[in-house]
Design a protein around this motif. Structure first.
Motif, PDB file in Angstrom:
ATOM      1  N   ILE A  10     -59.625 -59.498 -25.626  1.00 14.20           N
ATOM      2  CA  ILE A  10     -60.554 -59.955 -26.629  1.00 14.20           C
ATOM      3  C   ILE A  10     -59.815 -60.055 -27.872  1.00 14.20           C
ATOM      4  N   GLY A  11     -59.968 -61.803 -27.930  1.00 12.88           N
ATOM      5  CA  GLY A  11     -59.633 -62.120 -29.126  1.00 12.88           C
ATOM      6  C   GLY A  11     -57.836 -62.984 -28.991  1.00 12.88           C
ATOM      7  N   VAL A  14     -53.567 -62.999 -33.937  1.00 13.71           N
ATOM      8  CA  VAL A  14     -51.864 -62.260 -34.045  1.00 13.71           C
ATOM      9  C   VAL A  14     -51.792 -60.346 -32.928  1.00 13.71           C
ATOM     10  N   ARG A  35     -62.468 -66.778 -28.454  1.00 12.32           N
ATOM     11  CA  ARG A  35     -64.049 -67.821 -28.508  1.00 12.32           C
ATOM     12  C   ARG A  35     -63.906 -69.265 -29.085  1.00 12.32           C
ATOM     13  N   THR A  43     -56.086 -63.632 -38.926  1.00 15.14           N
ATOM     14  CA  THR A  43     -54.525 -64.330 -38.617  1.00 15.14           C
ATOM     15  C   THR A  43     -54.605 -65.614 -39.399  1.00 15.14           C
ATOM     16  N   HIS A  45     -55.613 -67.113 -42.499  1.00 15.62           N
ATOM     17  CA  HIS A  45     -55.689 -66.868 -43.306  1.00 15.62           C
ATOM     18  C   HIS A  45     -54.960 -66.046 -43.731  1.00 15.62           C
ATOM     19  N   GLY A  48     -49.642 -62.734 -45.082  1.00 21.42           N
ATOM     20  CA  GLY A  48     -48.342 -62.722 -44.103  1.00 21.42           C
ATOM     21  C   GLY A  48     -47.209 -61.746 -44.895  1.00 21.42           C
ATOM     22  N   LEU A  49     -47.283 -60.775 -45.766  1.00 19.54           N
ATOM     23  CA  LEU A  49     -46.614 -60.125 -46.266  1.00 19.54           C
ATOM     24  C   LEU A  49     -46.200 -59.531 -45.119  1.00 19.54           C
ATOM     25  N   VAL A 173     -66.435 -63.266 -25.504  1.00 22.09           N
ATOM     26  CA  VAL A 173     -67.071 -62.345 -24.072  1.00 22.09           C
ATOM     27  C   VAL A 173     -68.145 -62.163 -25.130  1.00 22.09           C
ATOM     28  N   ALA A 201     -59.779 -56.673 -29.725  1.00 23.38           N
ATOM     29  CA  ALA A 201     -58.831 -57.476 -30.352  1.00 23.38           C
ATOM     30  C   ALA A 201     -59.916 -58.202 -31.281  1.00 23.38           C
ATOM     31  N   TRP A 222     -64.561 -56.937 -44.491  1.00 27.82           N
ATOM     32  CA  TRP A 222     -63.762 -57.386 -45.728  1.00 27.82           C
ATOM     33  C   TRP A 222     -63.084 -58.682 -45.888  1.00 27.82           C
ATOM     34  N   TYR A 249     -51.459 -59.230 -56.037  1.00 31.77           N
ATOM     35  CA  TYR A 249     -50.075 -58.988 -55.236  1.00 31.77           C
ATOM     36  C   TYR A 249     -49.294 -61.322 -55.281  1.00 31.77           C
ATOM     37  N   GLY A 309     -60.531 -65.622 -46.528  1.00 29.19           N
ATOM     38  CA  GLY A 309     -60.324 -65.080 -44.958  1.00 29.19           C
ATOM     39  C   GLY A 309     -60.480 -64.390 -44.943  1.00 29.19           C
ATOM     40  N   ARG A 310     -61.169 -63.327 -43.660  1.00 29.43           N
ATOM     41  CA  ARG A 310     -62.385 -62.251 -43.542  1.00 29.43           C
ATOM     42  C   ARG A 310     -61.584 -61.265 -42.188  1.00 29.43           C
ATOM     43  N   THR A 338     -54.050 -55.299 -43.661  1.00 26.90           N
ATOM     44  CA  THR A 338     -53.254 -55.233 -44.297  1.00 26.90           C
ATOM     45  C   THR A 338     -52.209 -54.924 -42.784  1.00 26.90           C
ATOM     46  N   PHE A 340     -51.386 -57.791 -40.003  1.00 24.19           N
ATOM     47  CA  PHE A 340     -50.121 -58.515 -39.330  1.00 24.19           C
ATOM     48  C   PHE A 340     -48.813 -58.189 -39.281  1.00 24.19           C
TER      49      PHE A 340
HETATM   50  C1  LIG Z   1     -57.248 -63.111 -46.277  1.00 25.90           C
HETATM   51  C2  LIG Z   1     -55.661 -61.924 -46.100  1.00 25.90           C
HETATM   52  C3  LIG Z   1     -54.954 -62.396 -46.118  1.00 25.90           C
HETATM   53  C4  LIG Z   1     -54.234 -61.100 -45.753  1.00 25.90           C
HETATM   54  N1  LIG Z   1     -53.091 -60.771 -46.070  1.00 25.90           N
HETATM   55  C5  LIG Z   1     -52.431 -60.374 -45.075  1.00 25.90           C
HETATM   56  C6  LIG Z   1     -50.565 -59.485 -45.102  1.00 25.90           C
HETATM   57  O1  LIG Z   1     -50.236 -60.202 -46.420  1.00 25.90           O
HETATM   58  N2  LIG Z   1     -49.712 -58.903 -44.562  1.00 25.90           N
HETATM   59  C7  LIG Z   1     -50.424 -58.307 -43.859  1.00 25.90           C
HETATM   60  O2  LIG Z   1     -49.702 -57.345 -42.998  1.00 25.90           O
HETATM   61  N3  LIG Z   1     -51.941 -58.342 -43.673  1.00 25.90           N
HETATM   62  C8  LIG Z   1     -52.271 -59.142 -44.321  1.00 25.90           C
HETATM   63  N4  LIG Z   1     -53.945 -59.425 -43.654  1.00 25.90           N
HETATM   64  C9  LIG Z   1     -54.024 -58.247 -42.580  1.00 25.90           C
HETATM   65  C10 LIG Z   1     -54.287 -59.362 -41.122  1.00 25.90           C
HETATM   66  O3  LIG Z   1     -54.239 -60.657 -41.767  1.00 25.90           O
HETATM   67  C11 LIG Z   1     -55.133 -59.223 -40.185  1.00 25.90           C
HETATM   68  O4  LIG Z   1     -55.218 -57.326 -40.328  1.00 25.90           O
HETATM   69  C12 LIG Z   1     -54.800 -59.608 -39.004  1.00 25.90           C
HETATM   70  O5  LIG Z   1     -54.182 -61.219 -38.880  1.00 25.90           O
HETATM   71  C13 LIG Z   1     -55.506 -59.192 -37.715  1.00 25.90           C
HETATM   72  O6  LIG Z   1     -55.386 -60.043 -36.175  1.00 25.90           O
HETATM   73  P1  LIG Z   1     -56.172 -59.558 -35.053  1.00 25.90           P
HETATM   74  O7  LIG Z   1     -55.703 -60.507 -34.216  1.00 25.90           O
HETATM   75  O8  LIG Z   1     -56.772 -58.000 -35.643  1.00 25.90           O
HETATM   76  O9  LIG Z   1     -57.785 -60.854 -35.826  1.00 25.90           O
HETATM   77  P2  LIG Z   1     -58.805 -61.396 -35.761  1.00 25.90           P
HETATM   78  O10 LIG Z   1     -57.384 -62.593 -36.212  1.00 25.90           O
HETATM   79  O11 LIG Z   1     -59.228 -62.433 -36.503  1.00 25.90           O
HETATM   80  O12 LIG Z   1     -58.322 -62.117 -34.699  1.00 25.90           O
HETATM   81  C14 LIG Z   1     -59.787 -61.959 -33.608  1.00 25.90           C
HETATM   82  C15 LIG Z   1     -60.309 -62.847 -32.996  1.00 25.90           C
HETATM   83  O13 LIG Z   1     -60.852 -62.197 -31.826  1.00 25.90           O
HETATM   84  C16 LIG Z   1     -61.947 -63.791 -31.315  1.00 25.90           C
HETATM   85  N5  LIG Z   1     -62.938 -63.235 -31.126  1.00 25.90           N
HETATM   86  C17 LIG Z   1     -63.773 -63.189 -31.892  1.00 25.90           C
HETATM   87  N6  LIG Z   1     -64.934 -61.483 -30.822  1.00 25.90           N
HETATM   88  C18 LIG Z   1     -65.154 -62.854 -30.220  1.00 25.90           C
HETATM   89  C19 LIG Z   1     -65.624 -63.131 -28.544  1.00 25.90           C
HETATM   90  N7  LIG Z   1     -66.577 -62.333 -28.607  1.00 25.90           N
HETATM   91  N8  LIG Z   1     -64.863 -63.808 -27.174  1.00 25.90           N
HETATM   92  C20 LIG Z   1     -63.528 -63.866 -27.366  1.00 25.90           C
HETATM   93  N9  LIG Z   1     -62.605 -64.045 -29.066  1.00 25.90           N
HETATM   94  C21 LIG Z   1     -63.532 -63.485 -29.298  1.00 25.90           C
HETATM   95  C22 LIG Z   1     -62.428 -64.884 -32.587  1.00 25.90           C
HETATM   96  O14 LIG Z   1     -62.048 -66.285 -33.301  1.00 25.90           O
HETATM   97  C23 LIG Z   1     -60.681 -64.193 -33.218  1.00 25.90           C
HETATM   98  O15 LIG Z   1     -59.496 -65.106 -33.179  1.00 25.90           O
HETATM   99  C24 LIG Z   1     -54.395 -60.380 -44.566  1.00 25.90           C
HETATM  100  C25 LIG Z   1     -56.116 -60.825 -44.258  1.00 25.90           C
HETATM  101  C26 LIG Z   1     -57.204 -61.952 -44.518  1.00 25.90           C
HETATM  102  C27 LIG Z   1     -57.937 -61.543 -44.294  1.00 25.90           C
END
Ligand SMILES: Cc1cc2nc3c(=O)[nH]c(=O)nc-3n(C[C@H](O)[C@H](O)[C@H](O)COP(=O)(O)OP(=O)(O)OC[C@H]3O[C@@H](n4cnc5c(N)ncnc54)[C@H](O)[C@@H]3O)c2cc1C
Length: 389
Positions: A10-11, A14, A35, A43, A45, A48-49, A173, A201, A222, A249, A309-310, A338, A340
């Protein structure tokens, strides 16, 4: 007829993309349900460090494995591109953290990471444009840098699709189906899908998604502002930097821009879907005031753009890669701003945990879900305190 998969992710951020890549590589029939569209959450936003300096060894191990096996070897390992730029990375430490800096660097060297403690004078030699009189030491990682989180996600997914994975976008979902205490599938806006394995995820939405399975995950959101500044023409090379003395940073963004953000202004507990393009009112002013203390030439710069980003954040600001307590339902969430840089090895390790019972790439058992219920929050051996204030 309900479609049946070996596993559902789910999601399509990255984390989901990395999981899909590793499941598909193992020959499983995997569906990734998103979704909206790929990388539309945290991801898209991400700053990317890709740095290996953490105060928790397990996180350094995850980034090191991600760097060594993936970012530095992307085309061969995954295919496509992740946009990795090896700019070098510096962790500038507060004077009172010298012992911790040295302890963490020694731990990282034991892991095999190319890192060392360098003096402020060495920093000045490497980066003459930096003012270096507010600190004595920094950790320096010549191999680290940054990558493009959206490219990374899409190339993981392309490769997963090549190995038979199905990506279904605009598919939310809305239910997690169970029978006899086990997961049997999900309900979505495009109908039901069956699977004995479902991985959450869902980034900042993961608390809600877990609640569909009756699992209560201690997650809040956050929200983080990021600025892009025009690079002053006279500024020489800069690495990626986390600077604890100015709580910021920054890193180059291509050749024309600098990406920069603060560490102490993030909002907590916004709704995952809250409007997310308005930075906090004092963000830019505070950021520039801080940055000029390290790089005076920032005065010659101008603002290019801001995005907000959130992510989902846990009480110890560390991720959850774990079984959930409900048979067949797994958690890859709470990446806490953190996650990515760790997502390649975290995805590999969680897939191993799910399919083989034991993670082999990196031991991710410290990131187990039960730590919250058991009051065993993660803390670094030489902890700097929470990353995000
Ligand atoms: C502004 C910012 C800067 C950052 N900088 C860094 C950095 O420099 N280095 C680093 O390592 N990390 C960094 N991070 C953290 C890192 O980017 C995140 O931890 C990572 O991208 C999270 O990925 P994810 O796949 O868990 O979540 P997401 O990218 O949020 O993906 C979750 C996905 O699930 C989908 N979804 C949600 N609910 C449902 C549902 N019910 N059904 C189907 N799909 C659903 C959403 O649409 C979304 O696309 C940063 C984060 C932010 C916000």
């Amino acid at each position: 007829m309900t479609q049946t998969y070996d596993t559902i992710v789910i999601g399509a951020g990255v984390m989901g993309a990395s999981l899909a890549f590793h499941f598909a590589e193992r020959g499983l029939k995997v569906a990734v349900l998103e979704r909206k569209v790929t990388a539309s959450g945290a991801t898209g936003h991400s700053s990317g460090l890709v740095r290996m300096h953490y105060d928790l060894a397990a996180e350094s191990e995850l980034t090191f494995a991600s760097y060594k096996n993936y970012f530095n070897n992307w085309k061969e390992r995954v295919g496509g591109d992740c946009g990795f730029m090896q700019t070098g990375f510096m962790q500038i430490a507060k004077r009172e953290h010298e012992d911790k800096l040295r302890g963490n660097v020694a731990n990282q060297q034991r892991i095999g990471i190319n890192t060392s403690v360098i003096s402020a004078a060495d920093v000045k030699k490497l980066i003459p444009d930096f003012i270096t009189d507010q600190f004595d030491f920094a950790a320096y990682e010549p191999d680290s840098g940054y990558a493009d989180a959206t490219l990374t996600t899409n190339s993981f997914l392309e490769s997963a699709k090549h190995n038979g994975a199905k990506l279904i976008q605009n598919c939310e979902v809305t239910a997690i189906h169970t029978a006899g205490g086990k997961v049997i599938g999900v309900g979505t806006t495009q109908g039901d899908l069956a699977s004995p394995i479902v991985v959450n995820a869902a980034g900042p939405w993961a608390k809600h998604v877990a609640s569909l399975a009756g699992v209560d995950v201690p997650l809040e959101t956050w929200t983080h502002d990021v600025a892009f500044l025009h690079r002053p023409p006279s500024l020489g090379k800069i690495p990626a930097v986390i600077d604890d003395t100015i709580n910021c940073y920054f890193r180059p963004e291509g050749s024309a821009l600098i990406l920069a953000a603060g560490e102490d202004e993030s909002l907590r507990g916004e709704a995952p879907d809250a409007e997310d393009q308005t930075p906090t009112p004092t963000f830019v002013e505070k950021l520039i005031d801080s940055l000029v203390r390290r790089i005076p030439k920032i005065e010659e710069s101008g603002l290019h753009s801001i995005h907000v980003g959130r992510d989902g954040i846990t009480p110890d600001q560390r991720a959850i890669y774990s079984a959930s307590g409900l048979d067949g339902f797994y958690l890859a969430c709470g990446l806490s701003g953190t996650g990515f840089k760790t997502s390649p090895a975290a995805g590999a390790s969680l897939v191993e945990l799910i399919l083989d019972g034991v993670p082999k790439t990196v031991d991710i058992t410290p990131f187990r879900f039960e730590r919250f219920a058991n009051g065993q929050l993660l803390e670094g051996e030489y902890g700097y305190g929470n990353i995000w204030k």
